[in-house]
Design an enzyme around this catalytic site. Structure first.
Site, PDB file in Angstrom:
ATOM      1  N   LYS A 175      44.405  51.144 -62.392  1.00 14.34           N
ATOM      2  CA  LYS A 175      44.494  52.092 -63.508  1.00 14.34           C
ATOM      3  C   LYS A 175      43.345  51.984 -64.516  1.00 14.34           C
ATOM      4  O   LYS A 175      43.037  52.963 -65.211  1.00 14.34           O
ATOM      5  CB  LYS A 175      45.818  51.901 -64.239  1.00 14.34           C
ATOM      6  N   SER A 208      54.921  53.289 -67.569  1.00 14.72           N
ATOM      7  CA  SER A 208      55.859  52.207 -67.281  1.00 14.72           C
ATOM      8  C   SER A 208      55.161  50.861 -67.231  1.00 14.72           C
ATOM      9  O   SER A 208      55.803  49.832 -67.092  1.00 14.72           O
ATOM     10  CB  SER A 208      56.564  52.454 -65.941  1.00 14.72           C
TER      11      SER A 208
END
EC number: 5.1.1.18
Length: 338
Positions: free
Chosen positions: A67, A92
């Protein structure tokens, strides 16, 4: 497996959110801020699968997952005026930590909306990187609502977890590296959730090698992508139920066209298979992998894959090990008790 007949060999002229040029631009932009992650292999696992597997280990990436590629591309693409008000996102865990870290590297505030059921290790990562945490309920509706409120209150720029051209372009740099490291790969298996990773990987890989096969790996308890491919339109689920906490989002309007047109198929596996694959990564590869990161290996080992034409047509398979952020509290507790 889902529908496998809606694929194309070229990304030229299709109007997707990213392309090989934006992905190469992202590679240059983020190079100072990320790791070029290694590719591992195992003859023991190859023997079990019956194919050569090449594990692109994004579990060794900064913040423990791929990410950071999309987050750093998005944040360092902002002009100074935009950046001055900070950034906001909802996640999350892995995207949350990545945004917090990228914002820290740029020297700007990061407001992170996190659902209360997020894994503790991922929340700790956000804290470690100085992100300002705002809690939400677990539902995507709650996450988006809280995120919108924070954005309105602060003027911060939204860094979307997947449905954004800069995020997609950043994630696509995984393919650029992998195909430089192992050019002979003919198939790549990629975890799928909101679709940012697989969109970037697919657009880059098929620009480099139009005949390469891209397979999505998805948990049975969150199989909206498989259902979407079969239906020819975006399907969302009333709820999800899977150990793979990073694979519970639904496709966006920028990621869906890539999945619809260019992803060759979706392999669905259950949580038991995912845990078995995690165990294999720990015991054979000697790598700590989270459930979402192990799903590619689970897909490669599945009967569904082995009974498909894709298995027979594949020889050298890239597996995107997307992350390694997993709570190990129970393990340490058991060891302390011994």
């Amino acid at each position: 497996m889902g529908s496998g007949d809606g694929t194309g060999d070229s990304t030229e002229g299709q109007g997707y959110a990213a392309d090989i040029d934006s992905i190469r631009e992202a590679q240059a932009r983020i190079a100072p801020y990320i790791h070029r992650t290694p590719v591992l292999s195992s003859t023991s696992i190859d023997a079990m699968v019956g194919k050569q597997l090449f594990f692109k280990c994004e579990c060794f990436q900064k913040a423990g997952a791929f990410k950071i590629r999309g987050a750093s591309n998005s944040i360092f693409a902002l002009d100074d005026e935009q950046a001055s008000k900070g950034v906001v996102t909802h996640s999350s865990g892995n995207h949350a930590a990545a945004v917090a870290l990228a914002a820290k590297l740029r020297g700007i505030p990061a407001h992170i909306v996190i659902p209360r059921n997020a894994p503790a290790c991922k929340v700790e990562n956000v804290k470690r990187y100085g992100g300002h945490i705002i809690w939400s309920d677990a539902s995507i509706e709650s996450r988006e609502s809280v995120c919108k409120r924070v954005q309105e209150e602060t003027g911060a720029v939204l860094i979307h977890p997947f449905n954004d051209k800069y995020t997609i372009s950043g994630q696509g740099t995984v393919s650029l590296e992998l195909l430089e490291q192992v050019p002979e790969i003919d198939t790549i298996i990629v975890p799928i959730s909101g679709g940012g990773l697989i969109s970037g990987v697919t657009l880059a890989a098929k620009a480099i090698n139009p005949s390469i096969r891209i397979l999505a790996a998805e948990p049975k308890g969150a199989d909206d992508s498989a259902q979407s491919k079969a239906a020819g339109k975006i399907i969302t689920l009333a709820s999800t139920n899977t150990i793979a906490d990073g694979l519970r989002a639904f496709l966006g309007d920028l990621t869906w066209p890539v999945v619809r047109d260019l992803v060759n198929d979706v392999i669905v596996v259950d949580d038991t298979a995912i845990v078995d694959a995690m165990k294999m990564c720990y015991e054979i590869l000697k790598v700590a992998v989270e459930p979402s990161g192990a799903i590619g290996l689970a897909a490669a080992l599945s009967d569904e894959f082995k009974q498909s034409s894709a298995w027979h047509e594949s020889s050298k398979i890239g597996i995107i090990v997307s992350g390694g952020n997993v709570d190990l509290g129970a393990l340490w507790e058991s060891l302390y008790k011994q």
